[in-house]
Enzyme design. Sequence first.
Site, PDB file in Angstrom:
ATOM      1  N   ASN A  86       0.838  -1.176  -0.033  1.00  0.00           N
ATOM      2  CA  ASN A  86      -0.033   0.006  -0.060  1.00  0.00           C
ATOM      3  C   ASN A  86       0.954   1.468  -0.013  1.00  0.00           C
ATOM      4  OD1 ASN A  86       0.580  -0.672   2.629  1.00  0.00           O
ATOM      5  ND2 ASN A  86      -0.904   0.502   3.604  1.00  0.00           N
ATOM      6  N   MET A  87       0.469   2.267  -0.644  1.00  0.00           N
ATOM      7  CA  MET A  87       1.141   3.729  -0.840  1.00  0.00           C
ATOM      8  C   MET A  87       0.249   4.719  -0.457  1.00  0.00           C
ATOM      9  SD  MET A  87       3.446   3.564  -4.116  1.00  0.00           S
ATOM     10  CE  MET A  87       4.122   5.165  -3.972  1.00  0.00           C
ATOM     11  N   GLU A  88       0.434   5.640   0.371  1.00  0.00           N
ATOM     12  CA  GLU A  88      -0.202   6.690   0.824  1.00  0.00           C
ATOM     13  C   GLU A  88       0.378   8.209   0.365  1.00  0.00           C
ATOM     14  OE1 GLU A  88      -2.373   4.319   4.402  1.00  0.00           O
ATOM     15  OE2 GLU A  88      -1.001   5.918   4.660  1.00  0.00           O
ATOM     16  N   HIS A  99      -3.931   0.530  -3.032  1.00  0.00           N
ATOM     17  CA  HIS A  99      -3.929  -0.583  -2.146  1.00  0.00           C
ATOM     18  C   HIS A  99      -2.956  -1.552  -2.636  1.00  0.00           C
ATOM     19  CE1 HIS A  99      -8.175   0.345  -0.393  1.00  0.00           C
ATOM     20  NE2 HIS A  99      -7.763   1.457  -0.868  1.00  0.00           N
ATOM     21  N   GLU A 101      -3.101  -4.710  -3.197  1.00  0.00           N
ATOM     22  CA  GLU A 101      -3.785  -5.847  -4.183  1.00  0.00           C
ATOM     23  C   GLU A 101      -3.778  -5.058  -5.373  1.00  0.00           C
ATOM     24  OE1 GLU A 101      -5.108  -5.123  -1.340  1.00  0.00           O
ATOM     25  OE2 GLU A 101      -6.177  -7.055  -0.340  1.00  0.00           O
ATOM     26  N   CYS A 126      -9.795  -5.463   1.346  1.00  0.00           N
ATOM     27  CA  CYS A 126     -11.041  -4.616   1.611  1.00  0.00           C
ATOM     28  C   CYS A 126     -12.047  -4.816   0.562  1.00  0.00           C
ATOM     29  CB  CYS A 126     -10.498  -3.135   1.676  1.00  0.00           C
ATOM     30  SG  CYS A 126     -10.114  -2.546   0.089  1.00  0.00           S
ATOM     31  N   CYS A 129     -10.792  -3.910  -2.865  1.00  0.00           N
ATOM     32  CA  CYS A 129     -10.095  -4.650  -3.556  1.00  0.00           C
ATOM     33  C   CYS A 129     -10.673  -5.996  -4.276  1.00  0.00           C
ATOM     34  CB  CYS A 129      -8.784  -5.031  -2.793  1.00  0.00           C
ATOM     35  SG  CYS A 129      -7.606  -3.542  -2.708  1.00  0.00           S
TER      36      CYS A 129
HETATM   37 ZN   LIG Z   1      -7.962  -2.809  -0.466  1.00  0.00          ZN
END
Ligand SMILES: [Zn+2]
Length: 331
Positions: A86-88, A99, A101, A126, A129
């Site tokens: 995951n990257m934010e 996300h 996935e 989630c 995804c």
């Molecule tokens: Zn997700």
Amino acid sequence: MPRSNFSPSSCLEMKEKAARSTAEIAFVIEAEAAAAMMKEWGVAVAPELLVALVPAALRLARPPISNFHVGAVGLGTSGRIYVGVNMEFPGLPLHHSIHAEQFLVTNAAVHGETGIRCIAVSSAPCGHCRQFLQELRGAAEMQILVTSDGPGSAFLPLSSFLPRPFGPPDLLHKDHPLLLEPHDNKIALLDDEEETEAAGCGGICNGIGGALQERLRAAAAGAARASHAPYSKCPAGFAVADSEGRVYAGSYEESAAYNPSLGPVQAAMVAYVAAGGGGGRAGEGYGFVAAALVEPEGVAVSHEATARVFLSVVAPRAHLKVYRFHSSAAA
Ligand SMILES: [Zn+2]
């Protein structure tokens, strides 16, 4: 139903071994390297290796807002292994986030993979995804294991995570290419290119030379050709260049449910990180100097505003050039 060739006990052993390892793994592991890794670690089947690699994948995540690391490791039909994290992006709305996935699937797309057989992921996928994965051929049978479920965890089909999906079969002909299957959208760029600049460029454009601009244009156009946009028929591609002149491109990837779609800007960030780009880690900026977006003209879906907002926060000195093509050319 659970895969019979998976042994939770041996898997846990491998997982612990991997967790103790401080070695970083690559975002793409060739089939030969995966086979060697399985031999070295005494892993009998590839799905077990995916589980063993999840702790190492977790260390590659870049979630500076949530600090919640997610790592996913998937096996492609080619035998290659793909990592997703995951990257934010601080300063941007959360919907710019990527996300794990989505990262994994996009990483596979960037490397020409045509299918994903199974995925081991650190936390339950989630809803976003579970929906995004519907874009893959045979999604219902794709096997997923959630390592946070502990020693009793098992590979289960995606259909058990999302039992009554809405997806491509509801909107597309059964023979229409899906995400990861070859696309060849007809892209004939218009002559009257529109040029825009991210904030701070001031018309100087970082001294970007024509050669780099041409490489960016070609990379973004190639990504638009490969874009999976069957619902809006607005394929798009985005490319960025770092200060060393390296170019990274990503294709727009649509979801039948629209909102879980992954934009071309995010896809390019996946390409950048998967190629070893350090941006997004603590204390490391992105340092992009230029970018190019290729999308249809005058259609319902445009990524230009998103690209401009993204660059204004992540790489405010980057010069953005937008190229358009006739929407009738889009497949
Ligand atoms: Zn997700």
